[in-house]
Design a protein around this motif. Structure first.
Motif, short mmCIF file in Angstrom:
data_model
loop_
_atom_site.label_atom_id
_atom_site.label_comp_id
_atom_site.label_asym_id
_atom_site.label_seq_id
_atom_site.Cartn_x
_atom_site.Cartn_y
_atom_site.Cartn_z
N VAL A 109 62.26 104.73 30.88
CA VAL A 109 62.99 105.91 31.32
C VAL A 109 64.50 105.67 31.35
CG1 VAL A 109 61.06 106.83 32.63
CG2 VAL A 109 62.68 105.27 33.75
N GLY A 110 64.94 104.53 30.81
CA GLY A 110 66.37 104.23 30.78
C GLY A 110 66.91 103.67 32.06
N LEU A 111 66.04 103.23 32.94
CA LEU A 111 66.45 102.65 34.22
C LEU A 111 66.44 101.13 34.06
CD1 LEU A 111 67.18 103.68 37.07
CD2 LEU A 111 64.77 103.44 37.67
N PRO A 112 67.59 100.49 34.08
CA PRO A 112 67.64 99.04 33.79
C PRO A 112 66.70 98.23 34.66
CG PRO A 112 69.86 99.96 33.83
CD PRO A 112 68.94 101.05 34.33
N GLY A 113 65.82 97.48 33.99
CA GLY A 113 64.92 96.59 34.70
C GLY A 113 63.63 97.22 35.19
N TRP A 114 63.41 98.50 34.86
CA TRP A 114 62.22 99.19 35.36
C TRP A 114 61.50 99.92 34.22
CZ3 TRP A 114 60.85 99.32 40.67
CH2 TRP A 114 61.79 98.74 41.53
N LEU A 115 60.18 100.03 34.34
CA LEU A 115 59.36 100.80 33.43
C LEU A 115 58.41 101.69 34.24
CD1 LEU A 115 58.37 98.06 30.81
CD2 LEU A 115 59.98 99.95 30.45
N ARG A 116 57.85 102.71 33.59
CA ARG A 116 56.93 103.62 34.26
C ARG A 116 55.62 103.67 33.49
NH1 ARG A 116 58.21 109.70 33.61
NH2 ARG A 116 56.74 109.38 31.91
N VAL A 117 54.51 103.61 34.24
CA VAL A 117 53.20 103.67 33.62
C VAL A 117 52.38 104.78 34.26
CG1 VAL A 117 52.25 101.92 35.20
CG2 VAL A 117 51.12 102.35 33.00
N THR A 118 51.67 105.53 33.44
CA THR A 118 50.78 106.57 33.93
C THR A 118 49.48 105.93 34.41
OG1 THR A 118 51.67 108.11 32.30
CG2 THR A 118 49.58 108.71 33.34
N ALA A 119 48.96 106.43 35.52
CA ALA A 119 47.65 105.99 35.99
C ALA A 119 46.59 106.75 35.22
CB ALA A 119 47.51 106.26 37.50
N GLY A 120 45.76 106.04 34.49
CA GLY A 120 44.75 106.67 33.66
C GLY A 120 43.34 106.34 34.11
N THR A 121 42.49 106.07 33.16
CA THR A 121 41.10 105.71 33.45
C THR A 121 41.03 104.25 33.88
OG1 THR A 121 40.66 104.97 31.20
CG2 THR A 121 40.33 107.32 31.67
N PRO A 122 39.91 103.81 34.48
CA PRO A 122 39.78 102.39 34.83
C PRO A 122 39.95 101.48 33.61
CG PRO A 122 38.12 103.66 35.99
CD PRO A 122 38.79 104.61 35.04
N ALA A 123 39.43 101.87 32.47
CA ALA A 123 39.57 101.05 31.27
C ALA A 123 41.03 100.95 30.83
CB ALA A 123 38.71 101.62 30.13
N GLU A 124 41.76 102.06 30.94
CA GLU A 124 43.18 102.03 30.58
C GLU A 124 43.97 101.16 31.56
OE1 GLU A 124 43.73 106.35 28.35
OE2 GLU A 124 43.83 106.25 30.54
N THR A 125 43.62 101.22 32.83
CA THR A 125 44.27 100.36 33.81
C THR A 125 43.98 98.90 33.52
OG1 THR A 125 44.15 102.08 35.50
CG2 THR A 125 44.50 99.83 36.27
N ASP A 126 42.74 98.60 33.17
CA ASP A 126 42.38 97.23 32.79
C ASP A 126 43.27 96.75 31.65
OD1 ASP A 126 40.34 97.18 34.65
OD2 ASP A 126 38.74 97.59 33.19
N ALA A 127 43.42 97.59 30.63
CA ALA A 127 44.21 97.21 29.46
C ALA A 127 45.68 97.00 29.84
CB ALA A 127 44.09 98.28 28.37
N PHE A 128 46.20 97.88 30.68
CA PHE A 128 47.60 97.74 31.10
C PHE A 128 47.81 96.47 31.90
CE2 PHE A 128 50.40 98.40 34.82
CZ PHE A 128 51.64 98.32 34.17
N LEU A 129 46.95 96.21 32.87
CA LEU A 129 47.13 95.02 33.71
C LEU A 129 46.96 93.74 32.88
CD1 LEU A 129 45.26 96.22 36.91
CD2 LEU A 129 47.73 95.95 36.60
N THR A 130 46.08 93.76 31.91
CA THR A 130 45.94 92.61 31.02
C THR A 130 47.20 92.42 30.19
OG1 THR A 130 43.54 92.87 30.89
CG2 THR A 130 44.60 91.63 29.12
N ALA A 131 47.73 93.53 29.66
CA ALA A 131 48.97 93.44 28.87
C ALA A 131 50.14 92.94 29.70
CB ALA A 131 49.29 94.81 28.27
N MET A 132 50.15 93.31 30.99
CA MET A 132 51.22 92.86 31.87
C MET A 132 51.25 91.35 32.03
SD MET A 132 53.37 95.13 33.01
CE MET A 132 53.99 94.31 34.49
N GLU A 133 50.13 90.70 31.78
CA GLU A 133 50.10 89.24 31.90
C GLU A 133 50.99 88.58 30.84
OE1 GLU A 133 46.01 88.17 31.64
OE2 GLU A 133 45.46 89.10 33.56
N THR A 134 51.28 89.31 29.78
CA THR A 134 52.16 88.75 28.75
C THR A 134 53.62 88.74 29.20
OG1 THR A 134 52.50 90.90 27.67
CG2 THR A 134 50.61 89.58 26.97
N LEU A 135 53.92 89.46 30.29
CA LEU A 135 55.30 89.49 30.79
C LEU A 135 55.57 88.45 31.86
CD1 LEU A 135 55.89 93.36 31.21
CD2 LEU A 135 56.38 91.92 29.22
#
Length: 357
Positions: A330-356
């Motif tokens: 969203v152009g906010l330095p140091g921050w990102l926004r994620v939509t809350a979706g289905t449990p499977a989408e949340t799983d995928a997001f939290l797994t991807a976050m491990e790469t950060l």
């Protein structure tokens, strides 16, 4: 080939880019705050029947005042609202544009407390309304004293308040709305696009409407109703406000098909809103999990979460995209926004976050 530079475009539009989030073909799209759940089949059938009933008469213009739809929206909102206090348009963006056409314009100004919905300054620009970028506290909060001080300093003709706020997600203290109403010389617009996702105890500005003719509450069916493709937004306000926006609305701005589909959706609101609790559970899961990993996370009353990342957020955004998850920068330095979706989408997001981390 002709370019924009070859056309007599307004000077204040030169160099700008159209509003919009990336629409990329990735496995998990969590960047536009859509409802991840598809429309239930019984509702699909009901909407289909409603649309079919309109097809033979498409040679006729629709009800330009959408009276039946507005009556249904008033019934949904409650709070004793009547059809005369509700107006509908193609998304809450058009509602807010109409409000600026009626109450803003050349020589007038609008104030918003940033970071907030990034369309508000663009709507101001498009209507020739001066834009005043107000500020929030270091925690993205907005106190009564800060809000009132900025309103008194700038004396805007229109004030935008977002509750819950986009992109931060947190609802406003009702005292802020009341104080801004007392201090503002003009209209106060409370954007409640995500109201259905608010945490228990959150008070809607709808409760403040009686006795406040300069207050407008805007809502949408795009989020909680999962009706983003239907494009239906609406407002609740004093009847005089509805009369004012009717002066600037385009004739027949809501098609007969849009009105019919929206009414069918409202008639099946229990089924459509049945996903709200599931989405809120995933939102709270994201907040708890990210905080548990040491991330700063803004409190959320919406269907999304704003979270801090280490270093350049654009790099983090690309890293998540490479992992198959699209979130929003969203152009906010140091921050990102994620939509809350289905449990499977949340799983995928939290797994991807491990790469950060």
């Amino acid at each position: 080939m002709t370019s924009l530079d070859d056309l007599p475009l307004r000077d204040d539009l030169r160099g700008l880019r159209p509003y919009g989030a990336p629409q990329l073909d990735v496995a998990v799209r969590l960047n536009t705050n859509e409802n991840s759940y598809p429309v239930p089949e019984p509702v699909v059938e009901a909407i289909g029947k409603a649309l079919a009933a309109e097809l033979r008469d498409l040679n006729r213009y629709p009800d330009r005042d959408a009276v039946a739809l507005r009556a249904d929206l008033a019934a949904y909102l409650g709070h004793g609202l009547t059809v005369e206090q509700v107006w509908a348009a193609n998304g809450s963006n058009e509602i807010q544009q109409q409000l600026l056409q009626a109450f803003g314009g050349p020589g007038r100004s609008a104030l918003g407390f940033t970071p907030a919905y990034s369309m508000h300054p663009l709507l101001a620009l498009g209507t020739g309304t001066g834009w005043v970028p107000g500020v929030r506290g270091v925690d993205f909060g907005l106190t009564v004293d800060d809000a009132v001080a900025q309103v008194r300093e700038h004396r805007p003709d229109v004030v935008f308040l977002c509750s819950p706020n986009n992109p931060t997600g947190t609802a406003l203290d009702p005292e802020v709305v009341a104080a801004v109403l007392d201090a503002a010389p003009g209209m106060v617009v409370v954007d409640e696009a995500y109201a259905e996702f608010a945490r228990p105890g959150t008070v809607s500005a709808l409760a403040v409407l009686p006795g406040h003719p300069r207050l407008v509450v805007t809502r949408t069916m795009s989020k909680a109703f999962g009706f983003a493709g239907g494009r239906l937004g609406y407002l609740a306000a004093d009847p005089a406000v509805v009369a004012a926006v009717q002066l600037v609305r385009l004739p027949y701005h809501l098609s007969a098909l849009t009105q019919a589909a929206a009414r069918a959706a409202l008639a099946h609101r229990d089924a459509l809103l049945g996903t709200v609790d599931a989405i809120k559970a995933q939102r709270d899961r994201i907040v708890a999990e990210l905080r548990g990993r040491g991330h700063r996370v803004a409190d959320s009353d919406a269907n999304f979460v704003l979270f801090e990342v280490t270093g350049d957020q654009a790099v983090a955004w690309r890293t998540l995209l490479d992992a198959g998850v699209l979130v929003r920068d969203v152009g906010l330095p140091g921050w990102l926004r994620v939509t809350a979706g289905t449990p499977a989408e949340t799983d995928a997001f939290l797994t991807a976050m491990e790469t950060l981390t």
